[in-house]
Design a protein around this motif. Structure first.
Motif, PDB file in Angstrom:
ATOM      1  N   THR A  94       0.844  -1.154   0.114  1.00  0.00           N
ATOM      2  CA  THR A  94      -0.208  -0.099   0.250  1.00  0.00           C
ATOM      3  C   THR A  94       0.963   1.183   0.149  1.00  0.00           C
ATOM      4  O   THR A  94       1.942   1.286   0.531  1.00  0.00           O
ATOM      5  CB  THR A  94      -0.966  -0.001   1.231  1.00  0.00           C
ATOM      6  N   LYS A  95       0.511   2.336  -0.869  1.00  0.00           N
ATOM      7  CA  LYS A  95       1.140   3.457  -0.712  1.00  0.00           C
ATOM      8  C   LYS A  95       2.613   3.270  -0.968  1.00  0.00           C
ATOM      9  O   LYS A  95       3.637   3.688  -0.777  1.00  0.00           O
ATOM     10  CB  LYS A  95       1.185   4.181   0.504  1.00  0.00           C
ATOM     11  N   GLY A  96       2.814   2.215  -2.172  1.00  0.00           N
ATOM     12  CA  GLY A  96       4.179   1.998  -2.677  1.00  0.00           C
ATOM     13  C   GLY A  96       5.042   1.315  -1.770  1.00  0.00           C
ATOM     14  O   GLY A  96       6.327   1.157  -1.908  1.00  0.00           O
ATOM     15  N   LYS A  97       4.557   0.768  -0.606  1.00  0.00           N
ATOM     16  CA  LYS A  97       5.347   0.139   0.628  1.00  0.00           C
ATOM     17  C   LYS A  97       5.111  -1.146   0.854  1.00  0.00           C
ATOM     18  O   LYS A  97       3.512  -1.595   0.701  1.00  0.00           O
ATOM     19  CB  LYS A  97       5.344   0.899   1.781  1.00  0.00           C
ATOM     20  N   THR A  98       5.619  -2.067   1.489  1.00  0.00           N
ATOM     21  CA  THR A  98       5.488  -3.432   1.454  1.00  0.00           C
ATOM     22  C   THR A  98       5.512  -3.608   3.161  1.00  0.00           C
ATOM     23  O   THR A  98       6.501  -3.195   3.783  1.00  0.00           O
ATOM     24  CB  THR A  98       6.320  -4.389   1.012  1.00  0.00           C
ATOM     25  N   VAL A  99       4.171  -4.009   3.572  1.00  0.00           N
ATOM     26  CA  VAL A  99       4.011  -4.140   5.323  1.00  0.00           C
ATOM     27  C   VAL A  99       3.851  -5.635   5.609  1.00  0.00           C
ATOM     28  O   VAL A  99       3.130  -6.143   4.901  1.00  0.00           O
ATOM     29  CB  VAL A  99       3.014  -3.403   5.693  1.00  0.00           C
ATOM     30  N   ARG A 100       4.535  -6.141   6.419  1.00  0.00           N
ATOM     31  CA  ARG A 100       4.578  -7.664   6.783  1.00  0.00           C
ATOM     32  C   ARG A 100       4.025  -7.596   8.446  1.00  0.00           C
ATOM     33  O   ARG A 100       4.699  -6.746   9.271  1.00  0.00           O
ATOM     34  CB  ARG A 100       5.615  -8.243   6.512  1.00  0.00           C
ATOM     35  N   LEU A 101       3.105  -8.548   8.542  1.00  0.00           N
ATOM     36  CA  LEU A 101       2.898  -8.556   9.924  1.00  0.00           C
ATOM     37  C   LEU A 101       2.292 -10.270  10.121  1.00  0.00           C
ATOM     38  O   LEU A 101       2.219 -11.057   9.181  1.00  0.00           O
ATOM     39  CB  LEU A 101       1.535  -7.848  10.080  1.00  0.00           C
ATOM     40  N   GLU A 102       2.647 -10.500  11.383  1.00  0.00           N
ATOM     41  CA  GLU A 102       2.339 -11.954  11.811  1.00  0.00           C
ATOM     42  C   GLU A 102       1.264 -11.997  13.006  1.00  0.00           C
ATOM     43  O   GLU A 102       1.325 -11.144  13.749  1.00  0.00           O
ATOM     44  CB  GLU A 102       3.539 -12.504  12.475  1.00  0.00           C
ATOM     45  N   MET A 103       0.586 -12.752  12.649  1.00  0.00           N
ATOM     46  CA  MET A 103      -0.821 -12.727  13.555  1.00  0.00           C
ATOM     47  C   MET A 103      -0.170 -13.193  14.924  1.00  0.00           C
ATOM     48  O   MET A 103       0.369 -14.263  15.106  1.00  0.00           O
ATOM     49  CB  MET A 103      -1.871 -13.908  12.999  1.00  0.00           C
ATOM     50  N   GLY A 104      -0.882 -12.456  16.017  1.00  0.00           N
ATOM     51  CA  GLY A 104      -0.545 -12.456  17.279  1.00  0.00           C
ATOM     52  C   GLY A 104       0.773 -12.018  17.689  1.00  0.00           C
ATOM     53  O   GLY A 104       1.080 -12.085  18.917  1.00  0.00           O
ATOM     54  N   PRO A 150      -4.160  15.683   6.654  1.00  0.00           N
ATOM     55  CA  PRO A 150      -2.722  16.142   6.315  1.00  0.00           C
ATOM     56  C   PRO A 150      -2.078  16.669   7.429  1.00  0.00           C
ATOM     57  O   PRO A 150      -2.402  17.218   8.529  1.00  0.00           O
ATOM     58  CB  PRO A 150      -3.067  17.432   5.243  1.00  0.00           C
ATOM     59  N   LYS A 151      -0.657  16.160   7.480  1.00  0.00           N
ATOM     60  CA  LYS A 151       0.006  16.709   8.635  1.00  0.00           C
ATOM     61  C   LYS A 151       0.172  18.283   8.681  1.00  0.00           C
ATOM     62  O   LYS A 151       0.116  19.039   7.777  1.00  0.00           O
ATOM     63  CB  LYS A 151       1.614  16.134   8.245  1.00  0.00           C
ATOM     64  N   THR A 152       0.091  18.662  10.005  1.00  0.00           N
ATOM     65  CA  THR A 152       0.006  20.081  10.200  1.00  0.00           C
ATOM     66  C   THR A 152       1.266  20.598  10.906  1.00  0.00           C
ATOM     67  O   THR A 152       2.086  19.914  11.250  1.00  0.00           O
ATOM     68  CB  THR A 152      -1.285  20.374  10.982  1.00  0.00           C
ATOM     69  N   HIS A 153       0.947  21.749  11.483  1.00  0.00           N
ATOM     70  CA  HIS A 153       2.117  22.464  12.599  1.00  0.00           C
ATOM     71  C   HIS A 153       1.955  22.025  13.824  1.00  0.00           C
ATOM     72  O   HIS A 153       2.374  22.618  14.933  1.00  0.00           O
ATOM     73  CB  HIS A 153       1.991  23.837  12.321  1.00  0.00           C
ATOM     74  N   TRP A 154       1.084  20.833  14.086  1.00  0.00           N
ATOM     75  CA  TRP A 154       0.927  20.453  15.644  1.00  0.00           C
ATOM     76  C   TRP A 154       2.020  19.738  16.087  1.00  0.00           C
ATOM     77  O   TRP A 154       1.835  18.627  15.956  1.00  0.00           O
ATOM     78  CB  TRP A 154      -0.516  19.470  15.580  1.00  0.00           C
ATOM     79  N   GLN A 155       3.123  20.409  16.226  1.00  0.00           N
ATOM     80  CA  GLN A 155       4.222  19.894  16.732  1.00  0.00           C
ATOM     81  C   GLN A 155       5.046  20.646  17.986  1.00  0.00           C
ATOM     82  O   GLN A 155       4.523  22.054  18.077  1.00  0.00           O
ATOM     83  CB  GLN A 155       5.361  19.645  15.779  1.00  0.00           C
ATOM     84  N   PRO A 156       5.452  20.038  19.272  1.00  0.00           N
ATOM     85  CA  PRO A 156       5.916  20.671  20.037  1.00  0.00           C
ATOM     86  C   PRO A 156       7.021  21.763  19.660  1.00  0.00           C
ATOM     87  O   PRO A 156       7.636  21.454  18.674  1.00  0.00           O
ATOM     88  CB  PRO A 156       6.541  19.794  21.069  1.00  0.00           C
ATOM     89  N   ALA A 157       6.958  22.827  20.522  1.00  0.00           N
ATOM     90  CA  ALA A 157       7.977  23.841  20.003  1.00  0.00           C
ATOM     91  C   ALA A 157       9.334  23.484  20.165  1.00  0.00           C
ATOM     92  O   ALA A 157       9.569  22.839  21.139  1.00  0.00           O
ATOM     93  CB  ALA A 157       7.710  25.107  20.446  1.00  0.00           C
ATOM     94  N   ASP A 190       2.130   7.360   5.146  1.00  0.00           N
ATOM     95  CA  ASP A 190       1.564   8.396   4.490  1.00  0.00           C
ATOM     96  C   ASP A 190       1.848   9.530   5.148  1.00  0.00           C
ATOM     97  O   ASP A 190       1.884   9.700   6.215  1.00  0.00           O
ATOM     98  CB  ASP A 190       0.325   8.222   3.916  1.00  0.00           C
ATOM     99  N   ASP A 191       1.864  10.646   4.480  1.00  0.00           N
ATOM    100  CA  ASP A 191       2.040  11.996   5.182  1.00  0.00           C
ATOM    101  C   ASP A 191       0.595  12.572   5.709  1.00  0.00           C
ATOM    102  O   ASP A 191       0.073  13.440   5.365  1.00  0.00           O
ATOM    103  CB  ASP A 191       2.566  13.147   4.174  1.00  0.00           C
ATOM    104  N   ILE A 192       0.291  11.861   6.813  1.00  0.00           N
ATOM    105  CA  ILE A 192      -1.010  12.114   7.384  1.00  0.00           C
ATOM    106  C   ILE A 192      -0.797  12.089   8.815  1.00  0.00           C
ATOM    107  O   ILE A 192       0.009  11.619   9.432  1.00  0.00           O
ATOM    108  CB  ILE A 192      -2.181  11.165   6.785  1.00  0.00           C
TER     109      ILE A 192
END
Length: 370
Positions: free
Chosen positions: A81-91, A149-156, A132-134
């Motif tokens: 998804t989104k050009g990336k490969t994500v692998r998970l294992e159940m549990g 979308p990502k905003t300026h909500w970041q600690p100073a 993704d950039d969200i």
């Protein structure tokens, strides 16, 4: 009909009603965008007190080009998804992205439920922002997930400039000005002050100043509040209040703006007084457009917290008429409504409101800077 057969029929009817009720109330997670528009309502499963969603939900709400492959013997799930490969294992809580270039640890592992691999809600909240950039926000009380979308909500950063100032005005105060009161004894003056202090704390973390018109349970006149606001040269004023009504059905958050051309709730008797008030109101009304812009952003943020849509109204407001900056008055809920009062008594809900308001301030601040 025998007593036994009557009991059996009654039991069958009860079971049927319960079954129908459980179907009608099947839980789902609502995914919305930054403006609050619904992207999808996704059915969920409660497993070990954790919320799980079908793997297809990634395709539905995040990336329609998502593909999936599940290795049943190894219980391994691969998503592209989104050009990336994500692998998970159940549990297992480890998430492997792009063949080990990045790994994350989920707070809740994926599971096989009734023979089907399922993703925890935590995957959508914790992993998707990395892919993704969200930003992803979650409201557990409403089962609502918001993609933004990502905003300026970041600690100073340390030593960052704090020239931008917001004035927080917690309404009422003191022993003889308590504001409205709930049936349980919750006071408007206390709700406003608790929220104001939360906002002041958050503001320090995010690089701007917040001046409170009162920091303790003391009475402040309207003139004193105005002098504090104008004297500190704020870029924005937020007046905090609670509502009350004779109708127990009235509920929800309201945002008010000072507009001299807005709907008048009370007639003004004397022409000379009207003329004077008009001159005073117009000085603040020069900022009406900015106040409207901030109110719209604030409405979006607060709507995420409530099922009752937040209303914006424009009125000639004495409380805001003499402050020379963009300004809004927020009624945080009805203390005469049992559910509103219960929420406003909950510190977690107050923190949620404070965070939503602070996000709105940051968004507005960024737009003004640009």
């Amino acid at each position: 009909m025998t007593p036994n057969s009557s009991r059996i029929i009654a039991g069958i009817l009860l079971w049927t009603l319960m079954a129908l009720s459980s179907i009608a109330q099947a839980p789902s997670a609502r995914f919305i965008d930054a403006e609050g528009k619904t992207l999808a309502d996704v059915p969920t499963v409660l497993h070990d007190k954790r919320i799980y969603l079908p793997v297809d939900a990634v395709k539905t709400v995040f990336d329609e080009r998502t593909t999936q492959q599940y290795n049943l013997p190894r219980k391994r799930l691969t998503l592209k998804t989104k050009g990336k490969t994500v692998r998970l294992e159940m549990g297992k809580t480890t998430v492997n992205i792009d063949a080990g270039r990045q790994t994350l640890e989920l707070s809740v592992p994926p599971q096989v439920i009734e023979g089907t691999p399922m993703l925890p809600l935590a995957f959508f909240i914790e992993v998707l922002p990395v892919l993704d950039d969200i930003e992803v926000l979650y409201n557990p009380s409403l089962q609502r997930v918001r993609f933004m979308p990502k905003t300026h909500w970041q600690p100073a950063e340390e030593g960052a400039s704090r020239e931008w100032t917001v004035i927080i005005d917690p309404g009422h105060g003191g022993s003889d000005d308590r504001g409205c009161e709930s049936n349980t004894g919750l006071l408007e003056k206390d709700v406003g002050l608790a929220l104001a202090k939360q906002l002041q704390r958050i503001s320090r973390q995010h690089g701007y100043q917040a001046h409170l018109t009162r920091e303790t349970d003391v009475k402040k006149t309207q003139l004193e509040r105005i002098q504090i606001a104008n004297g500190n040269q704020g870029q924005l004023l937020l007046s905090l209040h609670c509502n009350a009504s004779f109708s127990p059905q009235e509920k929800g958050i309201r945002i008010y703006l000072n507009n001299p051309k807005g709907h008048l709730r009370f007639p003004t008797a004397a022409t000379s007084t009207l003329t004077g008030n008009r001159l005073q109101i117009l000085s603040q009304a020069n900022f009406l457009k900015q106040s409207q812009e901030f109110a719209a952003v604030l409405q979006q943020e607060l709507n995420f917290l409530t099922e009752t849509p937040v209303v914006i109204a424009e009125l000639p407001l004495v409380a805001l008429s003499k402050v020379y900056m963009p300004a809004v008055l927020v009624e945080l809920g009805y203390l005469s409504h049992a559910e509103d009062a219960s929420r406003l008594a909950n510190p977690e809900h107050i923190t949620g409101i404070a965070t939503a308001i602070a996000r709105a301030i940051q968004t507005y601040r960024a737009s003004v800077s640009q």
